[in-house]
Design a protein around this motif. Structure first.
Motif, PDB file in Angstrom:
ATOM      1  N   SER A 227       0.333  -3.677  -1.269  1.00  0.00           N
ATOM      2  CA  SER A 227       0.738  -4.427  -0.086  1.00  0.00           C
ATOM      3  C   SER A 227       2.151  -4.062   0.351  1.00  0.00           C
ATOM      4  O   SER A 227       2.428  -3.910   1.544  1.00  0.00           O
ATOM      5  CB  SER A 227       0.654  -5.928  -0.369  1.00  0.00           C
ATOM      6  N   LEU A 228       3.040  -3.911  -0.617  1.00  0.00           N
ATOM      7  CA  LEU A 228       4.419  -3.537  -0.270  1.00  0.00           C
ATOM      8  C   LEU A 228       4.466  -2.143   0.344  1.00  0.00           C
ATOM      9  O   LEU A 228       5.220  -1.901   1.298  1.00  0.00           O
ATOM     10  CB  LEU A 228       5.305  -3.602  -1.515  1.00  0.00           C
ATOM     11  N   ALA A 229       3.665  -1.222  -0.193  1.00  0.00           N
ATOM     12  CA  ALA A 229       3.613   0.127   0.374  1.00  0.00           C
ATOM     13  C   ALA A 229       3.075   0.089   1.802  1.00  0.00           C
ATOM     14  O   ALA A 229       3.559   0.819   2.683  1.00  0.00           O
ATOM     15  CB  ALA A 229       2.762   1.041  -0.503  1.00  0.00           C
ATOM     16  N   THR A 230       2.103  -0.775   2.048  1.00  0.00           N
ATOM     17  CA  THR A 230       1.552  -0.911   3.399  1.00  0.00           C
ATOM     18  C   THR A 230       2.606  -1.451   4.357  1.00  0.00           C
ATOM     19  O   THR A 230       2.748  -0.966   5.486  1.00  0.00           O
ATOM     20  CB  THR A 230       0.329  -1.844   3.377  1.00  0.00           C
ATOM     21  N   ILE A 231       3.342  -2.465   3.925  1.00  0.00           N
ATOM     22  CA  ILE A 231       4.392  -3.034   4.770  1.00  0.00           C
ATOM     23  C   ILE A 231       5.501  -2.007   5.018  1.00  0.00           C
ATOM     24  O   ILE A 231       5.944  -1.816   6.154  1.00  0.00           O
ATOM     25  CB  ILE A 231       4.964  -4.303   4.116  1.00  0.00           C
ATOM     26  N   ALA A 232       5.938  -1.336   3.959  1.00  0.00           N
ATOM     27  CA  ALA A 232       7.015  -0.355   4.108  1.00  0.00           C
ATOM     28  C   ALA A 232       6.612   0.766   5.055  1.00  0.00           C
ATOM     29  O   ALA A 232       7.441   1.277   5.825  1.00  0.00           O
ATOM     30  CB  ALA A 232       7.395   0.209   2.744  1.00  0.00           C
ATOM     31  N   GLY A 233       5.342   1.151   5.026  1.00  0.00           N
ATOM     32  CA  GLY A 233       4.871   2.253   5.862  1.00  0.00           C
ATOM     33  C   GLY A 233       4.339   1.827   7.206  1.00  0.00           C
ATOM     34  O   GLY A 233       3.841   2.669   7.970  1.00  0.00           O
ATOM     35  N   ASP A 234       4.462   0.557   7.543  1.00  0.00           N
ATOM     36  CA  ASP A 234       3.997   0.077   8.843  1.00  0.00           C
ATOM     37  C   ASP A 234       4.758   0.792   9.960  1.00  0.00           C
ATOM     38  O   ASP A 234       5.948   1.109   9.828  1.00  0.00           O
ATOM     39  CB  ASP A 234       4.207  -1.439   8.932  1.00  0.00           C
ATOM     40  N   ALA A 235       4.093   1.025  11.073  1.00  0.00           N
ATOM     41  CA  ALA A 235       4.709   1.793  12.169  1.00  0.00           C
ATOM     42  C   ALA A 235       5.561   0.938  13.091  1.00  0.00           C
ATOM     43  O   ALA A 235       6.175   1.467  14.025  1.00  0.00           O
ATOM     44  CB  ALA A 235       3.621   2.492  12.979  1.00  0.00           C
ATOM     45  N   ASP A 236       5.640  -0.377  12.859  1.00  0.00           N
ATOM     46  CA  ASP A 236       6.367  -1.269  13.759  1.00  0.00           C
ATOM     47  C   ASP A 236       7.851  -1.244  13.417  1.00  0.00           C
ATOM     48  O   ASP A 236       8.312  -1.889  12.472  1.00  0.00           O
ATOM     49  CB  ASP A 236       5.820  -2.694  13.626  1.00  0.00           C
ATOM     50  N   ASN A 237       8.621  -0.499  14.206  1.00  0.00           N
ATOM     51  CA  ASN A 237      10.048  -0.338  13.922  1.00  0.00           C
ATOM     52  C   ASN A 237      10.877  -1.544  14.352  1.00  0.00           C
ATOM     53  O   ASN A 237      12.079  -1.583  14.107  1.00  0.00           O
ATOM     54  CB  ASN A 237      10.584   0.933  14.579  1.00  0.00           C
ATOM     55  N   ARG A 238      10.261  -2.549  14.975  1.00  0.00           N
ATOM     56  CA  ARG A 238      10.985  -3.799  15.242  1.00  0.00           C
ATOM     57  C   ARG A 238      11.235  -4.565  13.949  1.00  0.00           C
ATOM     58  O   ARG A 238      12.138  -5.401  13.876  1.00  0.00           O
ATOM     59  CB  ARG A 238      10.198  -4.688  16.195  1.00  0.00           C
ATOM     60  N   LEU A 239      10.409  -4.282  12.951  1.00  0.00           N
ATOM     61  CA  LEU A 239      10.425  -5.073  11.732  1.00  0.00           C
ATOM     62  C   LEU A 239      11.060  -4.328  10.566  1.00  0.00           C
ATOM     63  O   LEU A 239      10.770  -4.602   9.398  1.00  0.00           O
ATOM     64  CB  LEU A 239       8.990  -5.476  11.377  1.00  0.00           C
TER      65      LEU A 239
END
Length: 602
Positions: free
Chosen positions: A393-405
């Motif tokens: 889950s952390l890897a998914t969040i870290a690699g998310d494409a949303d640069n606002r977050l």
């Protein structure tokens, strides 16, 4: 009843009580600056009544506002997700569920709606003030409108007691100061005042019977919870006998469950400011946690929510799980079995406290702007599947494409890097080299990898790759790898570091870092490569403007090359074939050595 009439009644009651020998009873106007505060004898009966009062109850329901072209208020039945009613209403503030009444406000009025039907029950003009919140106990509702907490020349606040269903006023007080969202319990209404006081009024007549004033903190909110009343600002205090001194050292302090999170998220909303009922970024970054009198957390968890991301922590601050949702969290509530949230696209969700698995979901497809929740009595079914492992889950969040977050993605990186699996280093390397990864996140990865105690073998393995134009092979991220190898003192990496020092495709900005790493981690076997570099490039104009590169290689040669290395460096520095900047840089090294030797001798 007006404030003046209330004052007269208070005076009359005081005279009658005094005649009966009760001389210690205070009979001043409510909110009077002459009212004696922090008197234990005044607070004790209030505390006893509040602690014996049952908390508000009711069937699980969500009342939300929509963000469409025509703003609406809608009520959702939680177990089914069915829309009970929808009414058009251009609200300004988030709905509050108070028994069978919903309170909100429009541009110029406070509005009460029937929870069962959405029918308007009554509305009251706000004048120039802002609606900040209500509380209810029994048939009576207490609502506050105020202005000035956010600055400005005008400071005014009004608290009114009305019949919850009809709006018929029983009493009111208006002061030249700011008032916050109240609490009603045990026959009293507690009103925060000017962020320093809590005025405690009798619900029946509005007479002030006790007052709490903080001497060394701020009171920005007050809330009724399952086991009592809490108040505070950054600190959380439980209302009790220790509160009577007004000092934080005597009051019962409930520890902040998750300090030092990105963007300093709120645990408690400022009760002096209106909570927007329209779409707003306010509140999208929150900590949802409810500690009790023993500082234990409801459900054993504290939840850090950052728009679409949820991080669940144990009471000691250890990460339990993380999840990335498919929509932003508009509102949430921690329950014994997990976190209940309302999503911006209309989903009602409950995430399991233990694993983060989905216990309950109902989709309405409403465009949600804000939501009021009454869900304490709701418990979703036991999940049939385990939640995803925290690492995934952390890897998914870290690699998310949303640069606002990015701040929360960087937080995920730091949590990921703290885990023991060596393979996580490879995960971070892969994320680092992605072109879409923003600079702030790359910096977070560099910082995280540098202090990881495991996974160095993946850094060394990555050094085996070199830039190759024909093969379209990129160079490894030396700016990440080399400082991390230095910090972790990985001596096995020296041969691979030397291969990149010799590689003419290595970026010049990395040569100083490489040479320094070879000097710090290498030994005499490193000397031939360092000597070779000095001889080859001492007269190269490429390094004229960067003499620090040659100086770093020279220092490595002096460190590991013994007498032969020193002789070589001295000889190269004295010949006219060597570029002047290099000669000057080497001379600076010798001068520094002489100065240090002189200092030691002294």
């Amino acid at each position: 009843m007006t404030a003046r009439t209330g004052a007269f009644c208070a005076l009359l009651v005081g005279l009658l009580l005094s005649a009966g020998g009760c001389a210690t009873t205070q009979t001043l106007d409510a909110f009077s600056y002459r009212f004696a505060d922090n008197r234990l004898e005044d607070l004790e009966p209030v505390i006893a009544a509040i602690e014996s009062a049952p908390p508000p109850t009711g069937s699980p329901v969500v009342v939300l506002t929509t963000a469409g072209e025509t703003a609406e208020v809608a009520a959702l039945d939680v177990p089914t997700g069915n829309v009970g009613w929808r009414v058009p209403l251009p609200v300004r503030t988030r709905p509050e569920i108070l028994g069978d009444v919903v309170m909100t406000s429009v541009e110029d009025a406070a509005v009460a709606l029937d929870l069962a039907s959405g029918r308007e029950l009554w509305r009251k003009p706000l004048g120039e003030l802002d609606y900040v919140g209500s509380a209810r106990e029994g048939a009576r509702l207490f609502w506050v409108h105020s202005i000035g907490a956010g600055g400005g020349a005008t400071r005014e606040g009004t608290v009114q007691a009305v019949d919850a269903r009809t709006g018929r006023r029983a009493w009111s007080h208006t002061i030249s100061g700011t008032l916050g969202k109240p609490v009603a319990a045990g026959g009293y209404v507690l009103v925060p005042w000017d962020k320093q006081n809590i005025a405690i009024l009798r619900q029946t007549d509005g007479i002030e019977v006790a007052r709490l004033r903080t001497n060394d903190d701020v009171i920005a909110w007050i809330e009724q919870r399952r086991d009592g009343v809490y108040y505070g600002f950054r600190n959380t205090y439980r209302l009790g006998a220790g509160s009577a001194t007004g000092n934080r050292t005597d009051a019962q302090v409930v520890a902040h469950p998750l300090p030092n999170l990105p963007r300093e998220p709120e645990i408690h909303e400022d009760g002096f400011l209106p909570v927007p009922g329209r779409r707003s970024a306010r509140g999208r970054i929150r900590v949802y946690a409810e500690p009790n009198a023993s500082s234990a957390l409801v459900g054993g968890r504290a939840y850090y929510v950052y728009f679409r991301y949820v991080f669940a922590y144990d009471g000691d601050g250890t990460l339990r799980w993380a999840a990335m949702l498919d929509q932003e969290v508009v509102a949430g509530r921690p329950l014994e079995s997990g976190l209940f949230v309302v999503g911006g696209n209309g989903a009602l969700l409950q995430l399991d406290a233990e694993t983060g698995a989905l216990r309950f979901r109902s989709d309405t497809n409403l465009d949600v702007a804000s939501a009021g929740l009454r869900v304490d009595a709701f418990e979703g079914p036991t999940p049939s599947e385990e939640g995803a492992p925290a690492r995934d889950s952390l890897a998914t969040i870290a690699g998310d494409a949303d640069n606002r977050l990015v701040p929360a993605r960087a937080h995920a990186v730091s949590l990921l890097a703290a885990m023991e699996e060596p393979e996580i280093t490879q995960d971070l390397l892969d994320l680092y080299v992605q072109r879409s990864t923003p600079g702030v996140l790359r910096a977070a990865i560099r910082d995280a990898v540098r202090v990881r105690p495991v996974g160095a073998e993946y850094l060394v393995s990555a050094l085996e790759q070199h830039f190759d134009y024909l093969e379209e092979t990129p160079a490894p991220p030396l700016d990440l790898i080399v400082p991390a190898l230095r910090a972790q003192e990985v001596r096995d990496a020296v041969p691979a570091l030397i291969s990149h020092l010799r590689d003419h495709e290595t970026p010049r900005e990395m040569l100083v870092e490489l040479a320094t790493a070879i000097r710090e981690l290498g030994d005499a076997s490193s000397t031939p490569a360092l000597r070779e570099f000095l001889v080859r490039y001492r007269a190269d104009s490429t390094f004229t403007e960067q003499p620090e590169i040659m100086a770093a290689v020279a220092e490595g040669t002096l460190t590991h090359g013994g007498d032969d290395g020193r002789t070589l460096v001295q000889g190269l520095a004295s010949t006219q074939l060597t570029r002047a900047p290099f000669r000057e840089a080497v001379q600076a090294i010798f001068d520094r050595e002489a100065s240090e030797a002189q200092a030691r001798a002294a």
